[in-house]
Design a protein around this motif. Structure first.
Motif, PDB file in Angstrom:
ATOM      1  N   ARG A 258      51.263  28.681  -6.519  1.00 36.34           N
ATOM      2  CA  ARG A 258      50.385  29.743  -6.985  1.00 36.34           C
ATOM      3  C   ARG A 258      50.085  30.728  -5.888  1.00 36.34           C
TER       4      ARG A 258
ATOM      5  N   ARG B  35      64.047  32.989 -14.801  1.00 37.57           N
ATOM      6  CA  ARG B  35      63.493  32.580 -13.518  1.00 37.57           C
ATOM      7  C   ARG B  35      62.425  33.521 -13.023  1.00 37.57           C
ATOM      8  N   ASP B  36      62.474  34.770 -13.473  1.00 42.00           N
ATOM      9  CA  ASP B  36      61.506  35.716 -12.933  1.00 42.00           C
ATOM     10  C   ASP B  36      60.162  35.659 -13.616  1.00 42.00           C
ATOM     11  N   SER B  37      60.074  34.877 -14.683  1.00 33.82           N
ATOM     12  CA  SER B  37      58.792  34.941 -15.381  1.00 33.82           C
ATOM     13  C   SER B  37      57.819  33.948 -14.768  1.00 33.82           C
ATOM     14  N   CYS B  38      56.581  34.317 -14.757  1.00 38.91           N
ATOM     15  CA  CYS B  38      55.561  33.439 -14.209  1.00 38.91           C
ATOM     16  C   CYS B  38      54.297  33.597 -15.035  1.00 38.91           C
TER      17      CYS B  38
ATOM     18  N   PHE C 210      53.778  29.816 -10.680  1.00 40.79           N
ATOM     19  CA  PHE C 210      55.184  29.624 -11.012  1.00 40.79           C
ATOM     20  C   PHE C 210      55.659  28.263 -10.541  1.00 40.79           C
TER      21      PHE C 210
ATOM     22  N   THR D  32      52.445  34.962 -20.063  1.00 39.33           N
ATOM     23  CA  THR D  32      53.682  34.951 -19.288  1.00 39.33           C
ATOM     24  C   THR D  32      54.043  36.378 -18.939  1.00 39.33           C
TER      25      THR D  32
ATOM     26  N   LYS E 192      55.127  29.463 -19.666  1.00 41.62           N
ATOM     27  CA  LYS E 192      56.547  29.785 -19.577  1.00 41.62           C
ATOM     28  C   LYS E 192      57.403  29.087 -20.616  1.00 41.62           C
TER      29      LYS E 192
ATOM     30  N   TYR F 178      54.014  24.623 -12.596  1.00 41.69           N
ATOM     31  CA  TYR F 178      53.010  25.585 -12.152  1.00 41.69           C
ATOM     32  C   TYR F 178      52.390  25.160 -10.830  1.00 41.69           C
TER      33      TYR F 178
END
Lengths: 380, 201
Positions: free
Chosen positions: A93, A64-67, A86, A377, A340, A90
């Motif tokens: 932003r 969940r923390d990746s964007c 995210f 990412t 992602k 997406y």
């Protein structure tokens, strides 16, 4: 977690095949190739499109923390912006402010290489007369801290230096962040050679944050760094990878593309040739990191297809595994990075940035236009 | 915050209310009052998380567990409750492919993760490691149960553990781990493999 050396108790339970495949789909390519000797049905797993689908899904980062970090260059200008995208599509932003040295002047700022442990390397190249001036920063967006990297060379009146920062990474042995750059040098006029010792042509330099200075590296590299501003360098697990080309001087356009893998601690490198394609097939290549693997996206001009190949083992040409080939509509120009869920981002000829959705097999827009963009990412 | 206080207050009042309601023999009518137990009437009205459901193992043993806990973790159970196919009156969900020992462990996992979801990452990981300290048979039973009940985080955890178990192991070891009796290669093919890659075996 069970250690590698722990003796595993024998089992008399037979796991259903789909669960076994799920286990196998989480293994690195190298292990899969070894396990093809375990059982006949495991022999050619990576050629089975169904298995490849599951495998690819596991390669992507679903935390969940990746964007998505997107470096956008506005068409027909020199403005450069940074976005964080995210959300499932997406749709959310945030526009990032550049650190203070680039606040007023964001001309052509680019993100170099991968984001490493939340730190990003930024570079701005400007031309003043015939001299290129480069500003390099190491920036941690979360804390807003940044460090200006000192220049590595003093200007010499008769020489021209062309600097390409090829890698930004972390040395876990010395707990230090390092930059590696390639410097091409040639004389501005022909008389130089008569009175001076021969020039090296190119040399490598490495910078470490702890020492805060550059030093020359003794790297015997016969290949040239790929002449592409973005999408050519990534960092993964202590190693910087970038694309390079080797001229064979035999036929025109006969250059082989290689992957150079540089270990940030040992400061040694290995090269892995990338499968040779028919040289009349114009093909662009982009490096991305898919979870724990390095992958190359090859984009073919003549039929507008792209394929994704992952590296099994650095230094072993046969360890490249082509996962799949996908055809794209003709409006799509070239890839700009991975997202992602393994989504690959592209630029269309009209400047719109899009991503390829594997589940629906369509391209989706994100309402951002750009040129020379680059995405990756991150976990910030 | 307010709701929490109200719930605590209600739980405190329960013994009194229970006596009062049973004295009036209130019977279930309508959607909200689906249980005959007085405490459930009140708790259902407050949307309390202490609602329980019954899971029945393949050995016909019944386990009572908080509905919220299972709904949070298992997609299958969540779907059953949401689409109404689970009848609270019948009061048990039959899980014929999961034995008692495994079901108890699965419930343990879900309960711990619901109640401790605010713990720091390290503590949770340590608990998970301890939880999976079982023999291979137990691990595979857990995997199949988690797969059947569609418990995503438990599945990922077990897959990760098995992946680490097998990475780097020799071929013969892998066959033992997966209980592969017939590898499907002809004797010639097997010999060829062993000759070509001796270090794999």
């Amino acid at each position: 977690m069970a250690s590698l050396n722990k003796k595993v108790s024998p089992s008399n339970v037979n796991l259903p095949n789909d669960l076994v495949l799920n286990i196998l789909s989480r293994l690195p390519v190298k292990s899969l190739k070894r396990f093809s000797c375990v059982q006949k049905s495991w022999a050619n797993l990576l050629e089975d499109p169904h298995f490849v689908d599951i495998y690819y899904e596991n390669l992507t980062s679903k935390t969940r923390d990746s964007c998505l970090l997107l470096n956008q260059h506005v068409p027909n200008t020199v403005e450069s912006y940074l976005f964080l995208l995210f959300g499932e599509r997406y749709e959310n932003r945030v526009k990032f402010d550049w650190p203070s040295p680039f606040h007023e002047d964001n001309e052509s700022v680019i993100v170099v290489g991968s984001c490493v442990n939340g730190t990003i390397c930024l570079q701005q190249v400007s031309m003043i007369d015939t001299t290129t001036s480069i500003k390099v920063l190491l920036w941690t967006p979360k804390t807003k801290e940044f460090k200006v990297v000192p220049p590595s060379l003093t200007a010499e009146p008769e020489l021209q230096f062309q600097i390409t920062i090829t890698g930004f990474g972390y040395d876990h042995v010395t707990d230090d962040y390092k930059l590696i750059q390639n410097v091409l040098v040639h004389a501005l006029n022909n008389d130089y050679a008569e009175v001076n010792p021969p020039l090296p042509g190119q040399f490598w330099q490495i910078y470490s944050v702890k020492s805060n200075c550059w030093r020359n590296l003794d790297l015997e590299m016969t290949c040239d760094v790929f002449p592409q501003p973005v999408g050519l360098a990534v960092y993964l697990n202590g190693v910087c990878h970038w694309l390079a080309c080797e001229d064979h001087n035999q036929e025109p356009y006969d250059t082989d593309v290689l992957l150079v893998s540089f270990d940030m601690s040992s400061e040694m490198f290995v090269t892995t040739p990338i499968s040779r394609y028919n040289h009349h097939d114009f093909c662009d290549r982009y490096l991305v990191v898919l979870k724990e693997s390095v992958a190359v996206i090859s984009m073919f001009e003549n039929n507008n297809c792209f394929d994704v190949s992952i590296l099994g083992e650095a230094g072993v040409e046969e360890s490249w595994v082509k996962l799949f080939t996908v055809g794209l509509p003709t409006c799509v120009d070239h890839p700009i990075g991975a997202g992602k869920n393994g989504d690959i981002f592209f630029r269309k000829y009209d400047g719109e940035l899009v991503w390829y959705d594997f589940s629906s097999k369509t391209i989706k827009e994100i309402a951002i236009k750009g040129e020379f963009c680059y995405s990756q990412t991150v976990m910030l | 915050m307010e709701l929490l206080c109200i719930r605590q207050w209600i739980s405190g009042l329960l013994p009194t209310v229970k006596k009062w309601l049973s004295a009036w023999c209130i019977k279930p009518v309508g959607g909200a009052l689906v249980r005959q137990e007085p405490e459930y009437i009140l708790l259902a009205l407050m949307g309390s998380p202490l609602k329980k459901i019954m899971l029945c193992s393949s050995e016909k043993e019944i386990f009572s567990v908080e509905e919220q806990v299972m709904v949070q973790h298992s997609v299958i159970i969540n779907n059953m409750i949401e689409d109404g196919s689970y009848n609270h009156e019948e009061s048990k969900i039959p899980l014929d492919c999961v034995d008692s020992k495994t079901l108890k462990k699965v419930i343990d996992y879900c309960t711990h993760h619901t109640h401790h979801h605010n713990d720091n990452q390290e503590d949770l990981e340590a608990w998970d490691a301890q939880f999976l300290n079982v023999d291979s048979n137990g691990l595979y039973d857990l995997l199949m149960a988690a797969n059947y009940l569609e418990i995503r985080n438990l599945l990922d955890l077990i897959y990760g553990t098995i992946k680490n178990m097998i990475k780097g192991k020799k071929i013969d070891e892998i066959r033992r781990i997966f209980n592969i009796k017939d590898h499907g290669f002809t004797p010639e093919e097997e010999e060829q493999n062993r000759k070509e890659y001796p270090h794999f075996y």
